[in-house]
Write a protein that holds these residues in place. Structure first.
Motif, mmCIF file in Angstrom:
data_model
loop_
_atom_site.group_PDB
_atom_site.id
_atom_site.type_symbol
_atom_site.label_atom_id
_atom_site.label_comp_id
_atom_site.label_asym_id
_atom_site.label_seq_id
_atom_site.Cartn_x
_atom_site.Cartn_y
_atom_site.Cartn_z
ATOM 1 N N ARG A 386 0.727 -1.144 -0.041
ATOM 2 C CA ARG A 386 0.138 0.036 -0.257
ATOM 3 C C ARG A 386 0.842 1.192 0.005
ATOM 4 N N ARG A 387 1.906 1.329 0.697
ATOM 5 C CA ARG A 387 3.036 2.499 0.703
ATOM 6 C C ARG A 387 3.436 2.739 -0.830
ATOM 7 N N TRP A 388 3.716 1.693 -1.289
ATOM 8 C CA TRP A 388 4.043 1.613 -2.825
ATOM 9 C C TRP A 388 2.986 2.379 -3.759
ATOM 10 N N VAL A 389 1.830 1.844 -3.643
ATOM 11 C CA VAL A 389 0.644 2.326 -4.355
ATOM 12 C C VAL A 389 0.467 3.897 -4.046
ATOM 13 N N ILE A 390 0.436 4.294 -2.807
ATOM 14 C CA ILE A 390 0.296 5.589 -2.380
ATOM 15 C C ILE A 390 1.461 6.398 -2.859
ATOM 16 N N ASP A 411 -1.874 -9.608 -8.697
ATOM 17 C CA ASP A 411 -2.903 -8.821 -9.728
ATOM 18 C C ASP A 411 -3.409 -7.556 -8.904
ATOM 19 N N PHE A 412 -3.274 -6.375 -9.536
ATOM 20 C CA PHE A 412 -3.805 -5.102 -9.010
ATOM 21 C C PHE A 412 -5.218 -5.220 -8.835
ATOM 22 N N ASP A 413 -6.010 -5.562 -9.802
ATOM 23 C CA ASP A 413 -7.445 -5.533 -9.611
ATOM 24 C C ASP A 413 -8.093 -6.575 -8.764
ATOM 25 N N ALA A 417 -9.652 -5.075 -4.990
ATOM 26 C CA ALA A 417 -11.125 -4.950 -5.672
ATOM 27 C C ALA A 417 -11.760 -4.266 -4.861
ATOM 28 N N ASP A 418 -11.775 -4.145 -3.594
ATOM 29 C CA ASP A 418 -12.650 -3.181 -2.666
ATOM 30 C C ASP A 418 -12.284 -1.699 -2.733
ATOM 31 N N GLU A 419 -11.038 -1.639 -3.092
ATOM 32 C CA GLU A 419 -10.622 -0.077 -3.339
ATOM 33 C C GLU A 419 -11.279 0.395 -4.453
ATOM 34 N N LEU A 420 -10.946 -0.554 -5.453
ATOM 35 C CA LEU A 420 -11.216 -0.067 -6.820
ATOM 36 C C LEU A 420 -13.033 0.264 -7.026
ATOM 37 N N ASN A 421 -13.799 -0.430 -5.882
ATOM 38 C CA ASN A 421 -15.064 -0.364 -5.781
ATOM 39 C C ASN A 421 -15.304 1.173 -5.291
ATOM 40 N N ARG A 422 -14.646 1.362 -4.299
ATOM 41 C CA ARG A 422 -14.681 2.529 -3.596
ATOM 42 C C ARG A 422 -14.068 3.855 -4.508
ATOM 43 N N LEU A 423 -13.580 3.361 -5.362
ATOM 44 C CA LEU A 423 -12.920 4.463 -6.387
ATOM 45 C C LEU A 423 -13.808 5.127 -7.372
ATOM 46 N N ARG A 424 -14.788 4.319 -7.599
ATOM 47 C CA ARG A 424 -15.808 4.590 -8.651
ATOM 48 C C ARG A 424 -16.366 5.986 -8.608
ATOM 49 N N CYS A 453 -5.352 8.886 -2.239
ATOM 50 C CA CYS A 453 -4.481 8.029 -1.609
ATOM 51 C C CYS A 453 -5.234 7.439 -0.343
ATOM 52 N N GLN A 454 -6.322 7.895 0.109
ATOM 53 C CA GLN A 454 -6.924 7.634 1.343
ATOM 54 C C GLN A 454 -7.567 6.407 1.093
ATOM 55 N N ILE A 455 -8.038 6.095 -0.228
ATOM 56 C CA ILE A 455 -8.771 4.981 -0.701
ATOM 57 C C ILE A 455 -8.012 3.781 -0.337
ATOM 58 N N PHE A 456 -6.678 3.829 -0.519
ATOM 59 C CA PHE A 456 -5.922 2.614 -0.492
ATOM 60 C C PHE A 456 -5.185 2.485 0.894
ATOM 61 N N ASP A 457 -5.586 3.182 1.832
ATOM 62 C CA ASP A 457 -5.153 3.484 3.025
ATOM 63 C C ASP A 457 -6.043 2.467 4.185
#
Length: 472
Positions: A386-390, A411-413, A417-424, A453-457
């Motif tokens: 998560r640090r890398w992604v942020i 696999d990123f997706d 999966a939950d974060e990508l849903n909240r990113l919509r 960034c907080q989505i991935f925290d």
């Protein structure tokens, strides 16, 4: 209808950022600044000195280069806005005993981390590093030279924070002789009324003289710090300050938001709330500031940082090499951080650890021949992912799925999966675009990057903590 402004980036005529009032109201909550992940609020006193020693051993085995940070807490004057860990004193003789203890601490850490590893980055922060008399500065750097593998090549990044009020004719030549090649000047505002209200009288001519002398000597990437939201500031007055600063033509600019928290920071009780600009005025100041700096040819690096296109920060961002740590944005992503002095925070690939905030307690630990670590956190594999992604999002404004897979074997997706849903909703609001291979922060999302960034925290999954400042 939301009030929108788009400013074109000089290089490619695409919008560098879009200001959208409606989106700012929706997403301008509180959130971390992500100088680390996990953030400092996740540090715990359960983290022991022995944990740090083991982290240092793993760091030593890696052979990665080092970044060396020193916290020098002394200030001759109290700036009322300040929230730093500092000691206000006129007694310069306090400097040498403190530095002697820093060198005792450095000797321990040099053994733990490895004396032969190249120190590519070095920074003195504070407090006011230029509070130190010339002989004390020389003594500290000579000690570091004996304990660490200091570098002399052009690729080194040796920087120091400077209060122009604490500069005499020897200061800059001494710093240059000691190996520093970058400086950051505290300015905050050039308006005399604002300066008086925050107890920092610093005429523009004083700042300009230091900057010009630094240029003459050979310092590069000169940074100026400004603060918006201070007493008596208005959009008009800050615009005048900005014009003065643009005329000085620093290589980099940091434009920080003042957070008025007198209950937490006693010096701020000297600032009267009714003298502060309103929240709307603060937004107007920020909006105008970004517009003007982009117009003047600066690039928006992220959050509160701007740099000229040929500055190493801007180059690193274009090349995908920008990094973020406790000193802010940096080009040295591969360095482990050795931190010395009261309250200083160190970092390895899998741990963060912090010294005691209390000066007498830090002194007592060092005098006993011990490290003064009082809290920290060990990173799980998930924390590191998560640090890398942020880091990719807050530094490069983009994330490449293939690069993620190559780096982490995931696999990123599937992993997020939950974060990508909240990113919509953010994708729908055009803060972020998902182009299949790449998540790209859009012009409207750059200002709100902390919210993205907080989505991935994982630690903020239940919502933003009120322990953090507002995003804008």
């Amino acid at each position: 209808m939301a009030y929108e402004t788009a400013v074109a980036a000089a290089a490619n005529d695409l919008p560098a950022f879009i200001w959208d009032d409606a989106l700012i109201r929706r997403y301008d909550l509180s959130g971390p600044r992500y100088t680390s992940y996990p953030t400092a609020v996740e540090f715990t006193s359960d983290y022991t000195v022995e944990d740090m020693v083991q982290a240092a051993a793993r760091s030593k085995a890696s052979g990665r280069p080092l970044s060396l940070y020193t916290h020098l807490p002394f200030c001759a004057h109290l700036c009322y806005y300040c929230a730093c860990n500092k000691v206000i004193t006129k007694k310069r003789d306090k400097a040498m005993p403190y530095v002697e203890r820093v060198l005792k601490e450095a000797a321990i850490q040099s053994r733990l981390f490895g004396a032969d590893r190249p120190v590519q980055q070095l920074h003195w922060g504070g407090g006011t590093p230029t509070f130190l008399p010339r002989d004390v500065m020389q003594h500290l750097m000579a000690g570091y030279g004996e304990l660490f593998n200091l570098q002399t090549g052009d690729e080194r990044d040796y920087s120091v924070e400077i209060d122009p009020r604490e500069v005499d004719q020897d200061t800059l030549p001494t710093l240059w002789e000691l190996g520093f090649n970058r400086i950051s000047l505290g300015v905050q505002d050039v308006n005399p009324k604002v300066q008086k209200a925050v107890n920092r009288i610093q005429p523009r001519e004083m700042t300009e003289a230091v900057l010009n002398e630094a240029r003459r000597i050979g310092f590069r990437s000169i940074n100026l710090d400004l603060i918006y939201g201070l007493p008596y500031q208005t959009p008009e007055s800050f615009a005048e300050t900005l014009e003065a600063v643009i005329e000085m033509s620093p290589d980099r600019l940091s434009v920080f938001s003042y957070a008025h928290l007198p209950d937490r920071f006693y010096p701020q009780t000297r600032i009267l709330s009714d003298t502060l600009p309103t929240p709307q005025q603060k937004l107007t100041i920020l909006h105008n500031t970004i517009n003007r700096l982009l117009e003047a040819g600066y690039e928006y690096i992220g959050m509160d940082h701007f740099a000229k296109p040929d500055d190493s920060l801007a180059v690193a961002q274009r090349e995908g090499r920008l990094h973020r740590n406790f000193q802010g944005y940096t080009t040295h992503s591969d360095c482990d951080l050795v931190s010395l002095g009261v309250s200083a925070i160190g970092q390895t690939d899998d741990a963060y650890f912090q010294n005691n905030h209390d000066l007498p307690a830090w002194e007592a630990a060092i005098d006993a021949g011990q490290l003064a670590i009082t809290r920290g956190v060990g990173l799980s594999r998930d924390d590191r992912i998560r640090r890398w992604v942020i880091g990719q999002l807050i530094c490069q404004f983009r994330l490449d799925r293939q690069q993620f897979a190559d780096t982490w074997g995931e696999d990123f997706d599937r992993y997020f999966a939950d974060e990508l849903n909240r990113l919509r909703p953010m994708i729908k609001d055009e803060l972020v675009s998902d182009e299949g291979q790449v998540l790209q922060v859009q012009p409207a999302g750059r200002l709100l990057i902390r919210a993205i960034c907080q989505i991935f925290d994982l630690y903020r999954k239940e919502g933003a903590s009120q322990r953090f400042s507002r995003i804008i």
